[in-house]
Design a protein around this motif. Structure first.
Motif, short mmCIF file in Angstrom:
data_model
loop_
_atom_site.label_atom_id
_atom_site.label_comp_id
_atom_site.label_asym_id
_atom_site.label_seq_id
_atom_site.Cartn_x
_atom_site.Cartn_y
_atom_site.Cartn_z
N PHE A 178 0.81 -1.22 0.00
CA PHE A 178 0.00 0.00 0.00
C PHE A 178 0.84 1.27 0.00
CE2 PHE A 178 -3.19 -3.03 1.87
CZ PHE A 178 -3.94 -3.10 0.72
N ARG A 179 2.17 1.13 0.10
CA ARG A 179 3.04 2.28 -0.10
C ARG A 179 3.35 2.52 -1.58
NH1 ARG A 179 6.32 1.08 4.78
NH2 ARG A 179 7.79 -0.03 3.45
N LEU A 180 2.99 1.57 -2.42
CA LEU A 180 3.27 1.68 -3.85
C LEU A 180 2.15 2.47 -4.54
CD1 LEU A 180 4.50 -1.94 -4.65
CD2 LEU A 180 5.88 0.14 -4.70
N ARG A 181 2.48 3.64 -5.06
CA ARG A 181 1.49 4.47 -5.75
C ARG A 181 0.91 3.78 -6.97
NH1 ARG A 181 2.70 8.31 -9.80
NH2 ARG A 181 1.07 9.88 -10.14
N VAL A 182 1.75 3.01 -7.67
CA VAL A 182 1.30 2.36 -8.89
C VAL A 182 0.22 1.32 -8.60
CG1 VAL A 182 3.11 0.58 -8.83
CG2 VAL A 182 2.05 1.20 -11.01
N VAL A 183 0.27 0.69 -7.43
CA VAL A 183 -0.76 -0.29 -7.07
C VAL A 183 -2.12 0.39 -6.97
CG1 VAL A 183 -1.59 -1.81 -5.22
CG2 VAL A 183 0.80 -1.88 -5.91
N HIS A 184 -2.16 1.56 -6.34
CA HIS A 184 -3.44 2.28 -6.19
C HIS A 184 -3.94 2.78 -7.54
CE1 HIS A 184 -2.99 1.96 -1.90
NE2 HIS A 184 -1.82 2.58 -1.94
N LEU A 185 -3.03 3.27 -8.37
CA LEU A 185 -3.45 3.75 -9.69
C LEU A 185 -4.04 2.62 -10.52
CD1 LEU A 185 -0.47 6.14 -10.59
CD2 LEU A 185 -2.85 6.81 -10.14
N MET A 186 -3.35 1.47 -10.54
CA MET A 186 -3.85 0.34 -11.32
C MET A 186 -5.15 -0.21 -10.74
SD MET A 186 -0.54 -1.88 -12.53
CE MET A 186 0.27 -1.46 -14.09
N ALA A 187 -5.25 -0.23 -9.41
CA ALA A 187 -6.48 -0.75 -8.79
C ALA A 187 -7.67 0.13 -9.15
CB ALA A 187 -6.30 -0.83 -7.28
N PHE A 188 -7.50 1.45 -9.09
CA PHE A 188 -8.61 2.35 -9.43
C PHE A 188 -8.90 2.32 -10.93
CE2 PHE A 188 -8.00 4.23 -5.21
CZ PHE A 188 -9.33 4.39 -4.83
N PHE A 189 -7.86 2.15 -11.75
CA PHE A 189 -8.08 2.02 -13.19
C PHE A 189 -8.94 0.79 -13.48
CE2 PHE A 189 -7.13 0.33 -17.37
CZ PHE A 189 -7.21 1.45 -18.18
N ILE A 190 -8.58 -0.35 -12.87
CA ILE A 190 -9.34 -1.57 -13.10
C ILE A 190 -10.75 -1.45 -12.53
CG2 ILE A 190 -9.49 -4.03 -12.46
CD1 ILE A 190 -7.62 -3.53 -14.75
N LEU A 191 -10.89 -0.75 -11.39
CA LEU A 191 -12.22 -0.54 -10.83
C LEU A 191 -13.12 0.19 -11.82
CD1 LEU A 191 -13.22 0.36 -7.26
CD2 LEU A 191 -14.00 1.88 -9.06
N ILE A 192 -12.60 1.27 -12.42
CA ILE A 192 -13.38 2.02 -13.40
C ILE A 192 -13.63 1.18 -14.64
CG2 ILE A 192 -13.47 4.08 -14.85
CD1 ILE A 192 -13.80 4.63 -11.87
N TYR A 193 -12.59 0.46 -15.10
CA TYR A 193 -12.73 -0.35 -16.31
C TYR A 193 -13.80 -1.43 -16.14
CZ TYR A 193 -11.93 -4.05 -19.65
OH TYR A 193 -12.12 -5.01 -20.60
N VAL A 194 -13.69 -2.20 -15.06
CA VAL A 194 -14.65 -3.28 -14.82
C VAL A 194 -16.05 -2.70 -14.63
CG1 VAL A 194 -15.32 -5.16 -13.26
CG2 VAL A 194 -12.93 -4.86 -13.89
N GLY A 195 -16.12 -1.54 -13.95
CA GLY A 195 -17.42 -0.90 -13.78
C GLY A 195 -18.06 -0.51 -15.10
N VAL A 196 -17.27 0.06 -16.00
CA VAL A 196 -17.77 0.43 -17.34
C VAL A 196 -18.23 -0.82 -18.08
CG1 VAL A 196 -17.05 1.27 -19.61
CG2 VAL A 196 -16.46 2.57 -17.56
N GLU A 197 -17.40 -1.87 -18.01
CA GLU A 197 -17.70 -3.11 -18.73
C GLU A 197 -19.03 -3.71 -18.26
OE1 GLU A 197 -15.92 -7.30 -17.73
OE2 GLU A 197 -14.47 -6.20 -18.95
N VAL A 198 -19.20 -3.86 -16.95
CA VAL A 198 -20.40 -4.52 -16.42
C VAL A 198 -21.62 -3.60 -16.50
CG1 VAL A 198 -21.41 -5.63 -14.38
CG2 VAL A 198 -19.00 -6.02 -14.95
N THR A 199 -21.42 -2.29 -16.32
CA THR A 199 -22.53 -1.35 -16.44
C THR A 199 -23.09 -1.34 -17.86
OG1 THR A 199 -21.63 0.07 -14.70
CG2 THR A 199 -23.21 1.06 -16.21
N LEU A 200 -22.20 -1.30 -18.83
CA LEU A 200 -22.65 -1.30 -20.22
C LEU A 200 -23.32 -2.62 -20.57
CD1 LEU A 200 -22.82 0.02 -22.96
CD2 LEU A 200 -20.47 -0.67 -23.42
N GLY A 201 -22.69 -3.75 -20.16
CA GLY A 201 -23.27 -5.05 -20.47
C GLY A 201 -24.58 -5.32 -19.75
#
Length: 467
Positions: free
Chosen positions: A282-305
């Motif tokens: 949780f000290r790694l900034r890239v982990v949080h960026l990727m986690a939030f990116f995937i959260l938005i991506y999966v949300g878009v995918e499932v919301t649209l579907g």
């Protein structure tokens, strides 16, 4: 000349002398082995990450025997089936949403509580995954996840009172989160054709999401609509049996050794203490960026579907068969994850995400602004094609920017936390629809896709040090 023997001789000489073999010698040996029989371990030396242990010399594991190749295929097929079930689950909700509203006499906001419940399960599973995996091992955690889905579907199948139905989604989300994290970290740990295998893994997810609306649309028109979850229950039971039979409650390293892959010393070099591992992650900034990116991506995918069915019925005059548009979207998703692999390699994975996201935004504007049922349905399928490759690309990129000893935990968190997007954004869509109508779907999707592009621009393209 016996090339495999040469490779082993080189590795054994490394052990006896205590010095690493020159890279040129290793490259020459690997080049002679045309079948890719040898899996080379990292050369001896210190890690570039502070605090990690120096990698110890390792003997090369040979993974080209017929038995090990067969076991590798079986293991990969098993984790693919777990992702098929995840796709099946995500693709089922959209066609059933209108029926849930009529049966339980609830509006957009209340029916969206199933997504809130799902989200709680996902986040709980993501947070618990690292501790559970370190405590019980990869094989056991995968079975726990699958059994959780069995319980969830058993609750949902008889169409119980709405609170119990919502509880089933929470238990299901917990199980999905554990399996999604485990499957992604397992395939990302494979050393041969990793990007291709990640693409196939998530194409199988898309296959499940393609198939389930076809079945769910039929059940949505029947009196026993909730019996769709009996089909899901059968798939989950088969998944549980497969995971037990193939992985036999073992750790990930033990499963990889069975197929001839030596466990990486870096992967166990740091973080044997759970609290220490969580702190480093949780000290790694890239982990949080990727986690939030995937959260938005999966949300878009499932919301649209999911919500596209309601959108088409209410605003484009679609009939009960509009659920097939959801299948078209997930069919495009599956096609894109395999069919665009060559594009990813040609233009570069990082650049490909920008291209796919911008083109998807353009097509979403067409769906939003052009009032055509057929044109919108076709555009939805092409959006699926463009969004499809993004998830496996992110997982493959994570291998290059995360410390090796934290890779499994980080990918597990990114995948598990990101899966919460499949609940959060659909709930937000339902809440907005209750206020201003389902016409809010397309503006929300366009804005979220734009946010994805911004987040990806912030993700570093090189490895970062851990303090």
């Amino acid at each position: 000349m016996d090339h495999s023997a040469n490779a082993v001789d080189i590795e054994l000489s490394t052990i006896h002398t205590g010095h690493s073999v020159p890279d040129s010698a290793k490259a020459a040996t690997a080049a002679r082995d045309k079948d890719g029989a040898c899996i080379e371990s990292n050369p001896v030396g210190g890690s570039q990450y502070p605090g990690s242990r120096a990698a110890a010399p390792q003997v090369t594991f040979t993974a080209s025997t017929p038995a090990s190749r067969r076991k590798a295929r079986i293991q990969f097929a098993t984790v693919c089936w777990a992702l098929f079930l995840a796709g099946w689950n995500d693709g089922s909700t959209g066609p059933l949403l209108p029926r849930m509203q009529s049966v339980y006499h609830v509006g957009f906001a209340i029916v969206s509580l199933i997504f809130v419940s799902n989200c709680i399960g996902f986040v709980t599973g993501a947070a618990a995954n690292v501790w559970l995996t370190d405590r019980f091992g990869f094989g056991t955690v995968m079975v726990i996840g699958s059994l959780s889905q069995v319980v969830g579907y058993a609750l949902e199948a008889p169409a119980p009172p709405f609170p119990a139905f919502v509880l089933g989604y929470a238990i299901n989300g917990f199980g999905l989160s554990l399996q999604n994290a485990g499957a992604n970290s397992f395939v990302a740990s494979l050393r041969e054709n990793t990007s291709t295998k990640l693409g196939i893994l998530h194409a199988v997810y898309g296959t499940g999401a393609l198939a389930s609306p076809l079945v769910a649309t039929q059940f949505s028109q029947m009196s026993h609509w909730s019996f769709h979850y009996l089909v899901s229950l059968g798939i989950a039971l088969f998944n549980t049996v497969s995971l037990i039979a193939v992985f036999r409650f073992r750790t990930q390293d033990a499963c990889l050794e069975e197929i001839g892959q030596a466990p990486s010393q870096d992967s166990t070099g740091e973080g044997t203490n759970n609290s220490n591992k969580y702190k480093q992650m949780f000290r790694l900034r890239v982990v949080h960026l990727m986690a939030f990116f995937i959260l938005i991506y999966v949300g878009v995918e499932v919301t649209l579907g999911g919500w596209i069915v309601t959108y088409v019925i209410q605003l484009r005059g679609g009939g009960p068969s509009s659920g097939y548009i959801s299948s078209g979207f997930f069919g495009g998703l599956t096609l894109g994850r395999v069919g665009l692999l060559w594009v990813n390699q040609k233009v570069g994975e990082r650049r490909a995400i920008f291209i796919y996201a911008i083109l998807a935004i353009a097509l979403e504007l067409v769906i939003w602004l052009v009032p055509s049922l057929i044109g919108g349905g076709i555009a939805v399928s092409f959006v699926g094609v463009l969004l499809g490759p993004i998830y496996p690309i992110v997982m493959n990129q994570a291998r290059g920017v995360l410390p090796p000893w934290l890779l499994n935990g980080c990918i597990g968190w990114i995948a598990g936390f990101g899966q919460a997007g499949s609940a959060f954004l659909p709930f937000l869509t339902g809440a907005l629809a209750a206020k201003v109508g389902i016409k809010s779907l397309q503006p929300l999707l366009v804005s979220m896709m734009g946010f994805m592009v911004m987040l990806w621009a912030l993700v570093p393209s090189n490895q970062r040090r851990v303090d």
